[in-house]
Write a protein that holds these residues in place. Structure first.
Motif, PDB file in Angstrom:
ATOM      1  N   ASN A  56      15.388 -19.815  -1.172  1.00 10.95           N
ATOM      2  CA  ASN A  56      16.339 -20.353  -0.505  1.00 10.95           C
ATOM      3  C   ASN A  56      17.234 -19.403   0.510  1.00 10.95           C
ATOM      4  O   ASN A  56      18.540 -19.259   0.375  1.00 10.95           O
ATOM      5  CB  ASN A  56      17.511 -20.943  -1.612  1.00 10.95           C
ATOM      6  N   GLU A  57      16.282 -18.734   1.124  1.00 10.54           N
ATOM      7  CA  GLU A  57      16.719 -17.826   1.978  1.00 10.54           C
ATOM      8  C   GLU A  57      17.534 -16.675   1.651  1.00 10.54           C
ATOM      9  O   GLU A  57      18.361 -16.051   2.324  1.00 10.54           O
ATOM     10  CB  GLU A  57      17.679 -18.754   3.235  1.00 10.54           C
ATOM     11  N   GLU A  58      17.359 -16.379   0.202  1.00 10.45           N
ATOM     12  CA  GLU A  58      17.938 -15.089  -0.396  1.00 10.45           C
ATOM     13  C   GLU A  58      16.716 -14.143  -0.735  1.00 10.45           C
ATOM     14  O   GLU A  58      15.701 -14.746  -1.221  1.00 10.45           O
ATOM     15  CB  GLU A  58      18.735 -15.647  -1.634  1.00 10.45           C
ATOM     16  N   ILE A  59      17.222 -12.821  -0.995  1.00  7.02           N
ATOM     17  CA  ILE A  59      16.111 -11.968  -1.252  1.00  7.02           C
ATOM     18  C   ILE A  59      16.303 -11.821  -2.765  1.00  7.02           C
ATOM     19  O   ILE A  59      17.583 -11.573  -3.306  1.00  7.02           O
ATOM     20  CB  ILE A  59      16.296 -10.512  -0.454  1.00  7.02           C
ATOM     21  N   VAL A  60      15.419 -12.231  -3.374  1.00  2.00           N
ATOM     22  CA  VAL A  60      15.409 -12.015  -4.968  1.00  2.00           C
ATOM     23  C   VAL A  60      14.311 -10.883  -5.672  1.00  2.00           C
ATOM     24  O   VAL A  60      13.123 -11.176  -5.328  1.00  2.00           O
ATOM     25  CB  VAL A  60      15.179 -13.257  -5.804  1.00  2.00           C
ATOM     26  N   ASP A  61      14.785  -9.982  -6.214  1.00  2.00           N
ATOM     27  CA  ASP A  61      13.979  -9.044  -6.894  1.00  2.00           C
ATOM     28  C   ASP A  61      12.822  -9.735  -7.932  1.00  2.00           C
ATOM     29  O   ASP A  61      13.069 -10.650  -8.552  1.00  2.00           O
ATOM     30  CB  ASP A  61      14.432  -7.726  -7.440  1.00  2.00           C
ATOM     31  N   ASN A  62      11.516  -9.177  -7.759  1.00  2.92           N
ATOM     32  CA  ASN A  62      10.433  -9.647  -8.740  1.00  2.92           C
ATOM     33  C   ASN A  62      10.044  -8.445  -9.497  1.00  2.92           C
ATOM     34  O   ASN A  62      10.486  -7.483  -9.054  1.00  2.92           O
ATOM     35  CB  ASN A  62       9.490 -10.627  -8.168  1.00  2.92           C
ATOM     36  N   ASP A  63       9.161  -8.565 -10.429  1.00  2.00           N
ATOM     37  CA  ASP A  63       8.641  -7.557 -11.250  1.00  2.00           C
ATOM     38  C   ASP A  63       7.277  -6.848 -10.514  1.00  2.00           C
ATOM     39  O   ASP A  63       6.845  -5.767 -11.262  1.00  2.00           O
ATOM     40  CB  ASP A  63       8.195  -8.005 -12.543  1.00  2.00           C
ATOM     41  N   THR A  64       6.847  -7.297  -9.227  1.00  5.06           N
ATOM     42  CA  THR A  64       5.663  -6.678  -8.649  1.00  5.06           C
ATOM     43  C   THR A  64       6.023  -5.069  -7.972  1.00  5.06           C
ATOM     44  O   THR A  64       6.842  -5.091  -7.513  1.00  5.06           O
ATOM     45  CB  THR A  64       5.356  -7.458  -7.738  1.00  5.06           C
ATOM     46  N   GLU A  65       5.196  -4.202  -8.538  1.00  8.93           N
ATOM     47  CA  GLU A  65       5.211  -2.820  -8.052  1.00  8.93           C
ATOM     48  C   GLU A  65       3.960  -2.523  -7.420  1.00  8.93           C
ATOM     49  O   GLU A  65       2.813  -2.797  -7.717  1.00  8.93           O
ATOM     50  CB  GLU A  65       5.679  -1.909  -9.020  1.00  8.93           C
ATOM     51  N   ILE A  66       4.099  -1.853  -6.297  1.00 14.36           N
ATOM     52  CA  ILE A  66       2.823  -1.427  -5.305  1.00 14.36           C
ATOM     53  C   ILE A  66       2.956   0.079  -5.130  1.00 14.36           C
ATOM     54  O   ILE A  66       3.983   0.601  -4.807  1.00 14.36           O
ATOM     55  CB  ILE A  66       2.871  -1.972  -3.975  1.00 14.36           C
ATOM     56  N   GLU A  67       2.080   0.923  -5.607  1.00 14.37           N
ATOM     57  CA  GLU A  67       2.216   2.382  -5.504  1.00 14.37           C
ATOM     58  C   GLU A  67       1.184   2.578  -4.291  1.00 14.37           C
ATOM     59  O   GLU A  67       0.219   2.017  -4.252  1.00 14.37           O
ATOM     60  CB  GLU A  67       1.528   3.106  -6.751  1.00 14.37           C
ATOM     61  N   LEU A  68       1.617   3.588  -3.525  1.00 12.04           N
ATOM     62  CA  LEU A  68       1.168   3.850  -2.229  1.00 12.04           C
ATOM     63  C   LEU A  68       0.973   5.248  -2.083  1.00 12.04           C
ATOM     64  O   LEU A  68       2.069   6.066  -2.475  1.00 12.04           O
ATOM     65  CB  LEU A  68       1.977   3.496  -1.001  1.00 12.04           C
ATOM     66  N   THR A  69      -0.007   5.618  -1.499  1.00 16.28           N
ATOM     67  CA  THR A  69      -0.291   7.269  -1.384  1.00 16.28           C
ATOM     68  C   THR A  69      -0.694   7.638  -0.098  1.00 16.28           C
ATOM     69  O   THR A  69      -1.534   6.960   0.657  1.00 16.28           O
ATOM     70  CB  THR A  69      -1.529   7.642  -2.316  1.00 16.28           C
ATOM     71  N   LYS A  70      -0.086   8.460   0.622  1.00 12.42           N
ATOM     72  CA  LYS A  70      -0.465   9.121   1.892  1.00 12.42           C
ATOM     73  C   LYS A  70      -1.907   9.704   1.995  1.00 12.42           C
ATOM     74  O   LYS A  70      -2.184  10.487   1.190  1.00 12.42           O
ATOM     75  CB  LYS A  70       0.575  10.115   2.535  1.00 12.42           C
ATOM     76  N   ILE A  71      -2.647   9.552   3.061  1.00 13.78           N
ATOM     77  CA  ILE A  71      -4.042  10.153   3.467  1.00 13.78           C
ATOM     78  C   ILE A  71      -3.726  11.119   4.446  1.00 13.78           C
ATOM     79  O   ILE A  71      -3.228  10.724   5.533  1.00 13.78           O
ATOM     80  CB  ILE A  71      -4.984   8.968   3.669  1.00 13.78           C
ATOM     81  N   GLU A  72      -4.353  12.523   4.193  1.00 13.60           N
ATOM     82  CA  GLU A  72      -4.204  13.328   5.238  1.00 13.60           C
ATOM     83  C   GLU A  72      -5.134  12.958   6.582  1.00 13.60           C
ATOM     84  O   GLU A  72      -6.165  12.208   6.305  1.00 13.60           O
ATOM     85  CB  GLU A  72      -4.945  14.755   4.647  1.00 13.60           C
ATOM     86  N   ASN A  73      -4.716  13.313   7.480  1.00 11.27           N
ATOM     87  CA  ASN A  73      -5.407  12.931   8.948  1.00 11.27           C
ATOM     88  C   ASN A  73      -5.544  11.679   9.050  1.00 11.27           C
ATOM     89  O   ASN A  73      -6.835  11.287   9.541  1.00 11.27           O
ATOM     90  CB  ASN A  73      -6.709  14.023   8.995  1.00 11.27           C
ATOM     91  N   GLN A  74      -4.725  10.681   8.667  1.00  9.65           N
ATOM     92  CA  GLN A  74      -4.985   9.301   8.884  1.00  9.65           C
ATOM     93  C   GLN A  74      -4.831   8.907  10.620  1.00  9.65           C
ATOM     94  O   GLN A  74      -3.839   9.289  11.194  1.00  9.65           O
ATOM     95  CB  GLN A  74      -4.014   8.555   8.308  1.00  9.65           C
ATOM     96  N   VAL A  75      -5.903   8.358  11.035  1.00 10.75           N
ATOM     97  CA  VAL A  75      -5.866   7.933  12.407  1.00 10.75           C
ATOM     98  C   VAL A  75      -6.017   6.486  12.549  1.00 10.75           C
ATOM     99  O   VAL A  75      -6.585   5.624  11.938  1.00 10.75           O
ATOM    100  CB  VAL A  75      -7.013   8.588  12.948  1.00 10.75           C
TER     101      VAL A  75
END
Length: 501
Positions: free
Chosen positions: A203-222
């Protein structure tokens, strides 16, 4: 200009090759050669290594900075002796504070620096440590809270191996709610890994959920700047669509191949999508403009404006860039268009704006989106190599002062189009204002994606029954592209063979 033992033999240089942003190459010459001249004497004295970064910054900015004549502390007559100069440097012991608080002109929004010039050079060539997530940050209507939304995912990155996708919303990083006070530390602190907490739109509101995403940086990403290149058939009209996210010279051939594909598929119209493009190579912008409009090398694309010290020493040949007939190795595939439809937003800057401005005298531009960022200056990479006029050159790594690793990226000039227009510091205003809608971001390259759909409507003249009303405008105050060292840089990379006039 104060010149110490770190900056000897800097009186006169012969300009051989201009690569602004990645390097300007100079060689020594006698006083009757044409080239960049430092008009100031070399007073005696030495600078302590602790002040080497500040001394380098002052000397380099005094020669190259676009607003050198407007900054009193950069005036040629600012110091009468070396002791006075040294005392001035010592007043600001932090090099970063010295650069930003002392040397920069008040109107300068874009000059930057890096304590490690090697990292700076790599970032400007499109190589970085990255997780491949590109996003915008938006403020909540009340308080200092923030949320992010995913703009796109870089192919072959860590993010591309997860479930996160365009349009996803996140409010938390490593369990902490994003705010104005902590977002830089949470998202841009150099950590290789972080975890995003996602949210839903209800309803046009931002509501937290339980989903989490882990991200890792890669060296020399082109990142391949060509995210989408395809030809759409809309009721018999062949419309080329190019989602182009950065001007990288290392992908010039792929860009030309994409236009070859458009030609082979019979495209007669083009939608150039630069909504997230922060800029890059000026020469690549020239090649792209030639692919759109013409390979007539007698027509002027852009003309450079430097400060008075530099401008007065450069010829028309050095200052002017014309449309291209080749990439340097391959014939340009041009669509020879008289009109182009551009998608651009406040995240579109520098070389993106340059393409629009450079084409404007020749091509009708229909701009869908938002007012662009308003960056019409180009920069150069400067390091502590006084014998090369402070210009970074990868062949001179052993000539850079080993006691000073700082690199600076100051604005040194502006580009004007064939009509002489360059004053768009307030941004380029769209013909059709249309913000991205968080509730309906759409799929990039899909004819139903709202901004593309509006461009298609303009091309075909067929008014659809759909509404272009925006429920939740994505009012981005900063993006992942701007907060990283790659940021919104524009550099020249033009070879010039200069002889005596």
């Amino acid at each position: 200009m104060i010149i110490d033992e770190l900056t000897q033999n800097f009186a006169m240089k012969k300009l051989l090759f201009l690569f602004v942003g990645v390097g300007l190459l100079f060689s020594s010459c006698s006083s009757d050669d044409n080239g960049i001249e430092n008009p100031n004497p070399d007073p005696p004295g030495t600078i302590d290594n602790a002040l080497a970064p500040q001394a380098f910054m002052w000397n380099a900015m005094n020669l190259w900075y676009f607003w050198q004549g407007s900054v009193p502390d950069l005036a040629d007559t600012r110091f009468t002796n070396n002791e006075e100069f040294t005392n001035f440097l010592a007043q600001t012991p932090n090099p970063e504070d010295f650069y930003f608080d002392v040397l920069l002109f008040e109107e300068d929004r874009f000059s930057f620096l890096n304590e490690n010039y090697e990292e700076l050079v790599n970032n400007l060539s499109g190589v970085s440590k990255s997780n491949g997530l590109e996003f915008g940050l938006v403020r909540f209507s009340e308080g200092d809270g923030l949320f992010g939304y995913v703009q796109y995912i870089v192919p072959n990155s860590d993010a591309s191996t997860t479930d996160i996708k365009r349009g996803d919303i996140f409010t938390r990083v490593d369990g902490q709610q994003l705010t104005l006070g902590n977002y830089v530390n949470l998202l841009f602190n150099g950590n290789d890994t972080f975890t995003l907490g996602l949210a839903d739109i209800v309803n046009e509101e931002i509501v937290d959920n339980d989903t989490e995403i882990e991200l890792t940086k890669i060296e020399n990403q082109v990142e391949d700047p060509i995210l989408v290149a395809k030809t759409l058939d809309i009721n018999g009209t062949k419309i080329a669509y190019l989602m182009y996210n950065r001007f990288l010279s290392s992908f010039n051939e792929q860009l030309n191949a994409a236009f070859g594909q458009f030609k082979a598929e019979g495209a007669t119209e083009l939608v150039l999508d630069m909504r997230y493009n922060p800029g890059g190579s000026v020469n690549t912008s020239r090649l792209l403009a030639s692919m759109i409009y013409s390979t007539n090398t007698d027509e002027l694309y852009i003309r450079q404006r430097w400060n008075d010290k530099i401008q007065n020493q450069l010829s028309a040949e050095q200052l002017e860039d014309y449309f291209a007939s080749t990439t340097g190795t391959t014939a340009i595939n041009t669509l020879n268009l008289s009109k182009v439809h551009v998608i651009a937003t406040n995240s579109s800057a520098s070389a993106s704006e340059l393409v629009m401005n450079g084409l404007a005298p020749y091509v009708e531009i229909f701009h869908v989106g938002e007012t662009t960022r308003g960056k019409n200056e180009f920069s150069i990479t400067l390091v502590d190599d006084p014998d090369n006029s402070f210009i970074y050159n990868s062949d001179r790594e052993n000539q850079i002062n080993p006691n000073n690793s700082w690199g600076i990226q100051p604005l040194v000039g502006r580009n004007e189009n064939a009509d002489g227009f360059f004053d768009y510091t307030e941004g380029l205003v769209p013909n059709e204002v249309l913000e991205e809608d968080l509730a309906n971001l759409g799929v990039l390259g899909d004819p139903d994606e709202p901004l593309l759909a509006r461009a298609i409507e303009e091309i075909t003249g067929v008014t659809s029954k759909r509404s272009f009303s925006v429920q939740m405008p994505a009012k981005t105050f900063v993006s992942s592209r701007i907060e990283t060292p790659m940021r919104d840089n524009m550099y020249l990379d033009k070879p010039l063979n200069i002889g005596k006039q």
